[in-house]
Design an enzyme around this catalytic site. Structure first.
Site, PDB file in Angstrom:
ATOM      1  CB  CYS A 109      -0.992  -0.042   1.155  1.00  0.00           C
ATOM      2  SG  CYS A 109      -2.495   0.912   0.804  1.00  0.00           S
ATOM      3  CG  HIS A 201      -4.393  -2.621   3.807  1.00  0.00           C
ATOM      4  ND1 HIS A 201      -3.228  -2.517   4.541  1.00  0.00           N
ATOM      5  CD2 HIS A 201      -4.685  -1.375   3.382  1.00  0.00           C
ATOM      6  CE1 HIS A 201      -2.843  -1.259   4.581  1.00  0.00           C
ATOM      7  NE2 HIS A 201      -3.707  -0.536   3.870  1.00  0.00           N
ATOM      8  CD  GLU A 203      -1.891  -5.648   5.771  1.00  0.00           C
ATOM      9  OE1 GLU A 203      -1.874  -4.453   6.160  1.00  0.00           O
ATOM     10  OE2 GLU A 203      -1.966  -5.974   4.562  1.00  0.00           O
TER      11      GLU A 203
END
Length: 270
Positions: A109, A201, A203
Site C-alpha cells: 500500500c 491490505h 494482511e
C-alpha cells in the site's frame, strides 16, 4: 532448516495489531520464520513512545541487509507528499540497502507507493474518493504469487491515492500483474530486482476494514466517511463483515514466503 529472517518496518497506526496480523499470515504455511519488527527512528525525534518501544525495535540498516526478506507496511499518510513524511529519508535509505543487498522486498500500500516513487519515479495522484472495500480482481500477467487463484479473486483495499498506471506500463523493468476488475492497481513487480508492490491490505483479518472505518470516524466524527463496499452481509447495519479475501491472503503470503526461501537459497549458493 534455519528460520527465514524477515524484517518488517511497521509504520501502521495500529502497531500491535499489525505485528499480530503479519505474524499470522507469514507463519500460515508452516515454514520456519524469524520475524523482526522495526520502527523508523526519525519518526520519534522527541522520544519513542513506551508502547512502541515495547514491541518494535529501532530500524537497524546492518540487520536489514542480512534479512532474507523485508516488508515495508502501509501507513495512513498517502494524502501527504512523500517529502513531507517525517521518516521518508530513512525509509528511502532502507529501500536502497535492501536493493543493494538483494533482499527479497515486499512493499504494501503506502510502502508500495513510496517504493515506486523512489526507484522508478512513478507519480502518485489522489483518487476522487477512498478506494475502500472488497473487490474482484483481474489477472493481467502470470504471477507465481497469485498462482492457483481464480479470475475474479477478492482482495481488500483501503487507500486514498493511486500510482500512475501509464508510467508503470511504460517502464520495461516493471510488470503489472493484477488489478481490480475496474482497473485499480493490485500487484506489480520487478523480479530482477526482487521487488513486489502490492496495493491492497491482504494482511487484514476479517474485521480489518471495519476497524479502519471505526478508527477514522472516531478520530473525526464531524466528517463523512464512506463505508467499506461489498463487505458487510447487511450494509445498512454494518453487520456480518465477510472475509472474502481469505483465500487470496493465504495464497499470496504462503507463496511470497516460498519465494523468499528460494531466493535465499540461491544467494547462499553464490
Amino acid at each position: 532448516m534455519q528460520p527465514l529472517k524477515i524484517g518488517i518496518l511497521n509504520v501502521m497506526h495500529d502497531k500491535a495489531e499489525t505485528n499480530a496480523r503479519f505474524t499470522k499470515v507469514l507463519t500460515h504455511a508452516g515454514v520456519p520464520v524469524e520475524l523482526h519488527f522495526y520502527y523508523p527512528k526519525t519518526h520519534y525525534p522527541g522520544g519513542v513512545p513506551a508502547d512502541v518501544g515495547r514491541i518494535l525495535a529501532p530500524l537497524d540498516m546492518t540487520a536489514a541487509a542480512r534479512m532474507a526478506g523485508f516488508i515495508i507496511t502501509g501507513a495512513p499518510i498517502e494524502k501527504f507528499a512523500f517529502d513531507d513524511v517525517t521518516y521518508i529519508d530513512e525509509a528511502r535509505a532502507l529501500m536502497d540497502v535492501l536493493a543493494v543487498h538483494r533482499v527479497t522486498q515486499l512493499y504494501l500500500c503506502w510502502g508500495g507507493m513510496a517504493a515506486l516513487d523512489h526507484f522508478y519515479g512513478i507519480k502518485k495522484h489522489m483518487l476522487p474518493h477512498k478506494l475502500f472495500g472488497v473487490y474482484p480482481h483481474h489477472l493481467i500477467a502470470p504471477s507465481s504469487l497469485l498462482a492457483g487463484l481464480p479470475e475474479g479473486f477478492y482482495a481488500a483495499h483501503a487507500r486514498y491515492a493511486e500510482m500512475d498506471r501509464d508510467q508503470i506500463d511504460a517502464d520495461p523493468r516493471l510488470r503489472l500483474e493484477a488489478t481490480t476488475t475496474d482497473g485499480a492497481l493490485f500487484l506489480a513487480g520487478n523480479r530482477q530486482a526482487q521487488q513486489t508492490f502490492m496495493f491492497a491490505h491482504l494482511e487484514y483479518g476479517q474485521k480489518g476494514l471495519l476497524h479502519e472505518y471505526q478508527r477514522e470516524v472516531a478520530a473525526h466524527p464531524d466528517r463523512f466517511y464512506r463505508k467499506p463496499e461489498h463487505y458487510f452481509a447487511d450494509p445498512a447495519t454494518m453487520s456480518g463483515p465477510q472475509f472474502k479475501w481469505e483465500q487470496t491472503q493465504h495464497v499470496f503470503f504462503d507463496q511470497w514466503v516460498a519465494r523468499v526461501a528460494k531466493e535465499q537459497q540461491v544467494k547462499e549458493r553464490i
